[in-house]
Design a protein around this motif. Structure first.
Motif, PDB file in Angstrom:
ATOM      1  N   HIS A  25       1.084  -0.815   0.034  1.00 26.58           N
ATOM      2  CA  HIS A  25       0.370  -0.342   0.034  1.00 26.58           C
ATOM      3  C   HIS A  25       1.101   0.913  -0.045  1.00 26.58           C
ATOM      4  O   HIS A  25       1.755   0.889   0.914  1.00 26.58           O
ATOM      5  N   THR A  26       0.572   2.554  -0.314  1.00 25.58           N
ATOM      6  CA  THR A  26       0.991   3.222  -0.882  1.00 25.58           C
ATOM      7  C   THR A  26       0.215   4.622  -0.502  1.00 25.58           C
ATOM      8  O   THR A  26      -0.965   4.621  -1.413  1.00 25.58           O
ATOM      9  N   SER A  67       0.677  -1.814  -6.499  1.00 18.25           N
ATOM     10  CA  SER A  67      -0.202  -0.899  -8.122  1.00 18.25           C
ATOM     11  C   SER A  67       0.781   0.537  -8.435  1.00 18.25           C
ATOM     12  O   SER A  67       1.459   0.605  -8.947  1.00 18.25           O
ATOM     13  N   TYR A  68       1.812   1.158  -7.536  1.00 15.61           N
ATOM     14  CA  TYR A  68       2.355   2.468  -7.620  1.00 15.61           C
ATOM     15  C   TYR A  68       3.555   1.631  -7.369  1.00 15.61           C
ATOM     16  O   TYR A  68       4.730   2.103  -8.274  1.00 15.61           O
ATOM     17  N   VAL A  69       4.254   0.542  -6.261  1.00 16.84           N
ATOM     18  CA  VAL A  69       5.214   0.544  -6.397  1.00 16.84           C
ATOM     19  C   VAL A  69       5.471  -0.524  -7.913  1.00 16.84           C
ATOM     20  O   VAL A  69       6.858  -0.448  -8.242  1.00 16.84           O
ATOM     21  N   ALA A 114       6.109   2.178 -10.182  1.00 14.46           N
ATOM     22  CA  ALA A 114       7.720   2.320 -10.060  1.00 14.46           C
ATOM     23  C   ALA A 114       8.967   1.305 -10.636  1.00 14.46           C
ATOM     24  O   ALA A 114       9.490   1.894 -11.377  1.00 14.46           O
ATOM     25  N   PHE A 115       8.570   0.001 -10.659  1.00 16.89           N
ATOM     26  CA  PHE A 115       9.246  -0.757 -10.906  1.00 16.89           C
ATOM     27  C   PHE A 115       9.598  -1.124 -12.097  1.00 16.89           C
ATOM     28  O   PHE A 115      10.400  -1.360 -13.361  1.00 16.89           O
ATOM     29  N   GLU A 130      12.605   5.006  -3.145  1.00 11.76           N
ATOM     30  CA  GLU A 130      13.477   4.753  -3.446  1.00 11.76           C
ATOM     31  C   GLU A 130      13.669   4.182  -1.850  1.00 11.76           C
ATOM     32  O   GLU A 130      14.655   3.384  -2.147  1.00 11.76           O
ATOM     33  N   ALA A 131      13.738   4.498  -0.665  1.00 15.57           N
ATOM     34  CA  ALA A 131      13.936   4.553   0.283  1.00 15.57           C
ATOM     35  C   ALA A 131      13.551   2.721   0.358  1.00 15.57           C
ATOM     36  O   ALA A 131      13.981   2.042   1.106  1.00 15.57           O
ATOM     37  N   LEU A 132      12.243   2.124   0.654  1.00 18.96           N
ATOM     38  CA  LEU A 132      12.426   1.127   0.167  1.00 18.96           C
ATOM     39  C   LEU A 132      13.501  -0.147  -0.614  1.00 18.96           C
ATOM     40  O   LEU A 132      13.937  -1.145  -0.086  1.00 18.96           O
TER      41      LEU A 132
END
Length: 101
Positions: free
Chosen positions: A44-45, A80-82, A85-86, A62-64
């Protein structure tokens, strides 16, 4: 966003979150995760609507990713956001775990 985004890490070995304060916001921005084997499932984001579009969610991801590199875990981009990003960062592919171990 030209300001540096301060990301806090919270949690334990089983679950956690990356959080960033949002000026004037009632709620922090957050990326939450749960551990499964050697992976962390980014599930979740959230960024408050008034703060969207300023790179806060990207800073959380980016921290993750930085922690995955330093600590040696893989990431399951369930959120979905992560996942997006990938897709934007193919150089992160070695950190991706499609299914938890």
């Amino acid at each position: 966003m030209t300001d540096i985004i301060a990301v806090r890490r919270e949690g334990d070995a089983n679950r956690g979150a990356y959080r960033a304060g949002v000026p004037g916001g009632e709620r922090d921005a957050e990326l939450t995760w749960v551990a499964r084997g050697e992976a962390r499932i980014a599930n979740h984001t959230y960024v408050p609507p008034a703060a969207r579009g300023h790179g806060i969610a990207a800073a959380l991801v980016e921290a993750l990713v930085d922690d995955a590199r330093e600590q040696g875990f893989k990431i399951v981009p369930q959120c979905s956001y992560v996942a997006a990003a990938f897709r934007r960062h193919p150089e992160w592919s070695e950190l991706r775990a499609d299914t938890p171990n």
